[in-house]
Design a protein around this motif. Structure first.
Motif, PDB file in Angstrom:
ATOM      1  N   ILE A 429       0.849  -1.282  -0.031  1.00 26.98           N
ATOM      2  CA  ILE A 429      -0.037  -0.002  -0.076  1.00 26.98           C
ATOM      3  C   ILE A 429       1.128   1.266   0.155  1.00 26.98           C
ATOM      4  CG2 ILE A 429      -2.031   1.273   1.245  1.00 26.98           C
ATOM      5  CD1 ILE A 429      -2.448  -1.546   0.207  1.00 26.98           C
ATOM      6  N   PRO A 430       0.811   2.016  -0.983  1.00 28.24           N
ATOM      7  CA  PRO A 430       1.609   3.441  -1.017  1.00 28.24           C
ATOM      8  C   PRO A 430       1.234   4.126   0.227  1.00 28.24           C
ATOM      9  CG  PRO A 430       0.579   2.890  -3.168  1.00 28.24           C
ATOM     10  CD  PRO A 430      -0.153   1.924  -2.007  1.00 28.24           C
ATOM     11  N   LEU A 431       2.190   4.537   0.934  1.00 24.69           N
ATOM     12  CA  LEU A 431       2.163   5.326   2.126  1.00 24.69           C
ATOM     13  C   LEU A 431       2.887   6.786   1.967  1.00 24.69           C
ATOM     14  CD1 LEU A 431       2.259   2.738   4.926  1.00 24.69           C
ATOM     15  CD2 LEU A 431       0.268   3.610   3.917  1.00 24.69           C
ATOM     16  N   GLU A 432       2.321   7.802   2.575  1.00 20.27           N
ATOM     17  CA  GLU A 432       3.310   9.198   2.463  1.00 20.27           C
ATOM     18  C   GLU A 432       4.841   8.683   3.056  1.00 20.27           C
ATOM     19  OE1 GLU A 432       2.551  13.820   2.779  1.00 20.27           O
ATOM     20  OE2 GLU A 432       0.916  12.463   3.749  1.00 20.27           O
ATOM     21  N   ASN A 433       4.592   8.384   4.084  1.00 20.36           N
ATOM     22  CA  ASN A 433       6.004   8.212   4.837  1.00 20.36           C
ATOM     23  C   ASN A 433       7.162   7.230   4.360  1.00 20.36           C
ATOM     24  OD1 ASN A 433       4.273   6.106   5.728  1.00 20.36           O
ATOM     25  ND2 ASN A 433       5.645   5.855   7.357  1.00 20.36           N
ATOM     26  N   ASN A 434       6.517   6.420   3.330  1.00 19.84           N
ATOM     27  CA  ASN A 434       7.541   5.785   2.448  1.00 19.84           C
ATOM     28  C   ASN A 434       8.060   6.605   1.429  1.00 19.84           C
ATOM     29  OD1 ASN A 434       7.388   3.338   3.865  1.00 19.84           O
ATOM     30  ND2 ASN A 434       6.150   2.350   2.951  1.00 19.84           N
ATOM     31  N   HIS A 435       9.071   7.193   1.382  1.00 23.27           N
ATOM     32  CA  HIS A 435       9.601   8.146   0.381  1.00 23.27           C
ATOM     33  C   HIS A 435      10.980   8.218   0.279  1.00 23.27           C
ATOM     34  CE1 HIS A 435      11.018   9.940   4.374  1.00 23.27           C
ATOM     35  NE2 HIS A 435      11.508  10.813   3.642  1.00 23.27           N
ATOM     36  N   VAL A 436      11.099   8.920  -0.992  1.00 27.25           N
ATOM     37  CA  VAL A 436      12.783   9.217  -1.096  1.00 27.25           C
ATOM     38  C   VAL A 436      12.833  10.950  -1.271  1.00 27.25           C
ATOM     39  CG1 VAL A 436      13.074   7.086  -2.433  1.00 27.25           C
ATOM     40  CG2 VAL A 436      12.339   9.262  -3.555  1.00 27.25           C
ATOM     41  N   ARG A 437      14.130  11.293  -0.759  1.00 23.64           N
ATOM     42  CA  ARG A 437      14.265  12.738  -0.850  1.00 23.64           C
ATOM     43  C   ARG A 437      15.786  13.062  -1.039  1.00 23.64           C
ATOM     44  NH1 ARG A 437      14.152  11.371   4.742  1.00 23.64           N
ATOM     45  NH2 ARG A 437      15.936  11.962   5.718  1.00 23.64           N
ATOM     46  N   LEU A 438      16.238  14.227  -1.350  1.00 18.65           N
ATOM     47  CA  LEU A 438      17.657  14.457  -1.632  1.00 18.65           C
ATOM     48  C   LEU A 438      18.318  14.665  -0.393  1.00 18.65           C
ATOM     49  CD1 LEU A 438      17.599  16.876  -4.746  1.00 18.65           C
ATOM     50  CD2 LEU A 438      17.718  14.547  -4.503  1.00 18.65           C
ATOM     51  N   ASP A 439      19.695  14.187  -0.315  1.00 15.15           N
ATOM     52  CA  ASP A 439      20.526  14.498   1.001  1.00 15.15           C
ATOM     53  C   ASP A 439      20.888  15.966   0.895  1.00 15.15           C
ATOM     54  OD1 ASP A 439      23.077  14.851   2.457  1.00 15.15           O
ATOM     55  OD2 ASP A 439      22.260  12.943   3.151  1.00 15.15           O
ATOM     56  N   PRO A 440      20.793  16.918   2.053  1.00 17.94           N
ATOM     57  CA  PRO A 440      21.101  18.249   1.600  1.00 17.94           C
ATOM     58  C   PRO A 440      22.402  18.352   1.799  1.00 17.94           C
ATOM     59  CG  PRO A 440      20.434  17.690   3.903  1.00 17.94           C
ATOM     60  CD  PRO A 440      20.096  16.602   3.196  1.00 17.94           C
ATOM     61  N   ASN A 441      23.469  17.602   2.063  1.00 22.56           N
ATOM     62  CA  ASN A 441      24.943  17.899   2.010  1.00 22.56           C
ATOM     63  C   ASN A 441      25.603  17.132   1.315  1.00 22.56           C
ATOM     64  OD1 ASN A 441      24.297  19.652   4.470  1.00 22.56           O
ATOM     65  ND2 ASN A 441      24.074  17.932   5.965  1.00 22.56           N
ATOM     66  N   GLN A 442      25.418  15.480   1.290  1.00 24.50           N
ATOM     67  CA  GLN A 442      26.168  14.720   0.256  1.00 24.50           C
ATOM     68  C   GLN A 442      25.912  14.587  -0.935  1.00 24.50           C
ATOM     69  OE1 GLN A 442      27.142  10.930   2.549  1.00 24.50           O
ATOM     70  NE2 GLN A 442      25.054  11.474   3.835  1.00 24.50           N
ATOM     71  N   LYS A 443      27.057  14.560  -2.061  1.00 26.69           N
ATOM     72  CA  LYS A 443      26.737  14.443  -3.166  1.00 26.69           C
ATOM     73  C   LYS A 443      27.659  13.496  -3.696  1.00 26.69           C
ATOM     74  CE  LYS A 443      25.693  19.419  -4.065  1.00 26.69           C
ATOM     75  NZ  LYS A 443      26.085  20.751  -4.706  1.00 26.69           N
ATOM     76  N   ASP A 444      27.255  12.807  -5.154  1.00 31.70           N
ATOM     77  CA  ASP A 444      28.162  11.829  -5.504  1.00 31.70           C
ATOM     78  C   ASP A 444      28.994  12.395  -6.488  1.00 31.70           C
ATOM     79  OD1 ASP A 444      27.006  12.691  -8.110  1.00 31.70           O
ATOM     80  OD2 ASP A 444      25.566  10.919  -8.454  1.00 31.70           O
ATOM     81  N   LYS A 445      29.847  11.783  -7.060  1.00 31.95           N
ATOM     82  CA  LYS A 445      31.345  12.091  -7.791  1.00 31.95           C
ATOM     83  C   LYS A 445      30.837  13.006  -8.891  1.00 31.95           C
ATOM     84  CE  LYS A 445      31.564   7.852 -10.796  1.00 31.95           C
ATOM     85  NZ  LYS A 445      32.490   6.362 -10.761  1.00 31.95           N
ATOM     86  N   TYR A 446      29.634  13.079  -9.511  1.00 30.67           N
ATOM     87  CA  TYR A 446      29.132  13.745 -10.601  1.00 30.67           C
ATOM     88  C   TYR A 446      28.538  15.363  -9.900  1.00 30.67           C
ATOM     89  CZ  TYR A 446      29.209   9.348 -12.718  1.00 30.67           C
ATOM     90  OH  TYR A 446      29.821   8.154 -13.658  1.00 30.67           O
ATOM     91  N   GLY A 447      28.339  15.333  -8.547  1.00 31.77           N
ATOM     92  CA  GLY A 447      28.080  16.334  -8.243  1.00 31.77           C
ATOM     93  C   GLY A 447      26.588  16.746  -8.046  1.00 31.77           C
ATOM     94  N   ILE A 448      25.824  15.561  -7.983  1.00 32.33           N
ATOM     95  CA  ILE A 448      24.501  15.310  -7.810  1.00 32.33           C
ATOM     96  C   ILE A 448      24.145  14.994  -6.472  1.00 32.33           C
ATOM     97  CG2 ILE A 448      22.432  14.106  -8.722  1.00 32.33           C
ATOM     98  CD1 ILE A 448      23.724  13.776 -11.331  1.00 32.33           C
ATOM     99  N   PRO A 449      23.101  15.491  -5.805  1.00 32.60           N
ATOM    100  CA  PRO A 449      22.730  15.120  -4.315  1.00 32.60           C
ATOM    101  C   PRO A 449      22.393  13.730  -4.352  1.00 32.60           C
ATOM    102  CG  PRO A 449      21.784  17.331  -4.993  1.00 32.60           C
ATOM    103  CD  PRO A 449      22.317  16.673  -6.294  1.00 32.60           C
ATOM    104  N   LEU A 450      22.836  13.107  -3.125  1.00 39.43           N
ATOM    105  CA  LEU A 450      22.555  11.479  -2.769  1.00 39.43           C
ATOM    106  C   LEU A 450      21.225  11.585  -2.647  1.00 39.43           C
ATOM    107  CD1 LEU A 450      25.516  10.263  -0.813  1.00 39.43           C
ATOM    108  CD2 LEU A 450      25.386  10.443  -3.265  1.00 39.43           C
ATOM    109  N   LEU A 451      20.697  10.293  -2.992  1.00 43.16           N
ATOM    110  CA  LEU A 451      19.214  10.073  -2.688  1.00 43.16           C
ATOM    111  C   LEU A 451      18.724   9.324  -1.358  1.00 43.16           C
ATOM    112  CD1 LEU A 451      16.437  10.307  -4.355  1.00 43.16           C
ATOM    113  CD2 LEU A 451      16.527   7.763  -4.785  1.00 43.16           C
ATOM    114  N   VAL A 452      18.145   9.842  -0.720  1.00 43.17           N
ATOM    115  CA  VAL A 452      17.741   9.401   0.596  1.00 43.17           C
ATOM    116  C   VAL A 452      16.710   8.232   0.415  1.00 43.17           C
ATOM    117  CG1 VAL A 452      17.357   9.427   3.182  1.00 43.17           C
ATOM    118  CG2 VAL A 452      18.667  11.162   1.959  1.00 43.17           C
TER     119      VAL A 452
END
Length: 566
Positions: A429-452
């Motif tokens: 069942i899709p729930l609002e608290n099951n989510h993804v978001r961007l990490d405000p500080n960490q980035k990958d080697k391409y300069g893109i924010p990490l996914l949380v």
């Protein structure tokens, strides 16, 4: 100098941009190119040419230096998936795209041309109105903006091109499609089929509909594909094109038009939005080799980079108009992530059919469509589960004796008992608290924010597994199976590789991101047709629905472009 700048922009401008080359991206490329649009397909990984870049497709077990195992010294270089010698060419390096697991989550990716279309299980069941009606009827998620009649002709469209084998089973909750001859069930699967038919009015075991060519049609011959040879080496890449993949079918078809440009090693950073024009104008890309930031421009953009990456790209597409991500007026981008519940497993053996052996290998399996809560709410959990079923008979070696006796025993293995197994595929069942978001500080080697990733099982999932652990042993016992073992694997969310949601479709812009044509409500020239668009998950394997949604949306986009509405 001004003319030089104009020429540079024109060289980077296309009619359409498709982000991703997997199952849905390949279909977007085919439909858009076929309709005459100059289409740029962006793939973050390396190029993979059909029939050329499948290095292990014809290797025997003894051809592998480590007999299939990946040396311990090499394993740390890679993520968790495809760590076998025969599939190591699909494995992703550990530093390619790290992510933050706020809660344990398994994220399997295919970073190469063709994506996970080269790696999927090839099961292709249609949805019915029972599935599209589910959220409204059972009061979860939001109502789908489409119904089966909207997608039925597009299911037929993609099935004919892809090549789907199966039976006309006449089940209203699992509509029939455009089928090639079915692959046969084994005798032990047929036995279970008969037992279920005799003892249950509401349950059926059928041959799973699968994307394997069993009788090539002219459209498949035009693609250069041939009949499946039942080698069951599919995950290595099939040089015969016996099963459907972007590499074997849609991408070559798009390339033949002369309208497709495929650009691998292109890590998409974000979608560019022009507030004055009120639409997206292009895509920012990091070249994976040079780390140079590039911009490509187009009138329409299809986001098909697989569910979680599509969420990441849109979340990172920030502007004054959309500070929280492109099209995110509702604040729901990245939320209501769902997947399939594969936790329940069962295995058993059967002492009958000692005079029979399986002739050849089966690239598909049996399938029990959802039967729980189908016509009425009969359990203490919402929704239900389907079951995959597979059975066969292997050889066992007698390692007793010495000298000539031992040699004879090893060279002449005897058939063992028939075995059978089953695995659940439950609807979460899709729930609002099951989510993804961007990490405000960490980035990958391409300069893109990490996914949380922040997702977890619920009590509803636990109850569903418990029911599976009761119902399947009951059916197996009635069939006379022995040594029955049913287990809850407690696997992590995402282990099914069927992530869905985050950019869901819906009727109301306040509660959804996409309309009935897979357009962003707030940015009409951006379409999302991969797993991210899903409002709910049903119990069927999702790839066929992605294909049909993509073909439908692409044809609508071309129509709207011609009307100058985009």
């Amino acid at each position: 100098m001004a003319n030089f700048a104009i020429d540079a922009v024109q060289a980077m401008t296309y009619d359409a941009i498709v982000i991703g080359s997997g199952i849905s991206g390949g279909w977007a490329a085919k439909e858009l190119s076929e309709k005459g649009l100059k289409t740029l397909v962006l793939e973050r990984g390396r190029d993979v040419k059909h029939g050329v870049d499948y290095p292990t497709s014809n290797m025997n077990p003894w051809d592998f230096p480590h007999r299939g195992q990946v040396p311990l010294a090499v394993r740390p270089e890679y993520g968790r998936s495809f760590l076998r010698e025969e599939t190591l060419h699909w494995a992703m390096k550990a530093d390619e795209q790290p992510f933050v697991q706020e809660k344990p989550f398994q994220w399997t990716r295919g970073y190469h041309v063709g994506g996970k279309s080269l790696l999927w299980a090839r099961q292709t069941q249609r949805w019915s109105d029972f599935d599209f009606d589910g959220p409204a009827r059972d009061d979860f998620a939001v109502d789908w903006p489409i119904r089966y009649k909207d997608l039925a002709p597009w299911y037929s469209h993609v099935e004919k091109f892809a090549g789907i084998s199966g039976n006309k089973d006449g089940l209203p909750h699992l509509p029939d499609g455009e089928f090639l001859p079915p692959i046969e069930l084994s005798c032990v699967e047929s036995h279970l089929q008969g037992v279920i038919a005799k003892n249950y009015k509401d349950r059926q075991l059928i041959q799973g509909r699968c994307a394997h060519i069993t009788k090539p049609q002219p459209i498949h011959q035009q693609q250069g594909r041939t009949q499946c040879m039942h080698r069951t080496l599919c995950v290595r890449g099939c040089p015969l094109g016996g099963y459907f993949s972007s590499n074997a079918a849609t991408l070559p078809w798009a390339a033949k038009t002369g309208n497709m440009t495929l650009r691998p090693h292109s890590v998409v950073h974000s979608v560019i939005y022009d507030a004055k024009k009120g639409r997206a104008t292009g895509v920012r890309v990091v070249d994976a080799n040079t780390r140079e930031m590039l911009e490509f421009y187009a009138r329409i953009i299809f986001v098909n980079s697989s569910a979680l990456n599509s969420n990441l790209i849109l979340l990172n597409s920030q502007s004054d108009r959309f500070p929280n991500g492109l099209g995110n007026d509702s604040g729901l981008l990245g939320k209501y992530i769902a997947w399939h519940n594969y936790r329940g497993k069962i295995s058993a053996q059967y002492d009958g059919f000692t005079d029979k052996r399986t002739d050849g290998k089966n690239p598909s399996n049996g399938y029990i469509p959802r039967f729980r809560n189908l016509h009425k709410q009969e359990t203490d959990f919402l929704r239900g589960y389907a079951v995959g079923v597979g059975g066969g008979r292997g050889l066992t070696q007698n390692r007793q004796g010495m000298g000539l006796e031992l040699k004879e025993n090893l060279l002449n293995p005897k058939p063992g008992p028939w075995h059978i197994s089953g695995w659940m595929m439950g609807e979460t069942i899709p729930l609002e608290n099951n989510h993804v978001r961007l990490d405000p500080n960490q980035k990958d080697k391409y300069g893109i924010p990490l996914l949380v990733t922040s997702a977890d099982w619920t009590e509803n999932d636990d109850k569903m597994v418990k029911d599976y652990m009761e119902q399947l042993p009951e059916m197996f016992t009635l069939a006379g199976f022995t040594n029955i073992k049913a287990v809850d694997t407690h696997s992590q969310p995402g282990a099914d590789i069927h992530e869905m949601g985050g950019v869901r479709m819906g009727k109301d812009p306040k509660t959804s991101l996409l309309n009935k044509w897979n357009q962003l409500h707030a940015c009409k020239n951006v379409f999302v047709t991969d797993g991210a668009c899903m409002t709910s998950t049903a119990t069927q394997n999702p790839s066929l629905t992605y294909m049909a949604l993509t073909a439908r949306a692409a044809n609508y986009a071309v129509s709207e472009l011609k009307k100058k509405n985009l």
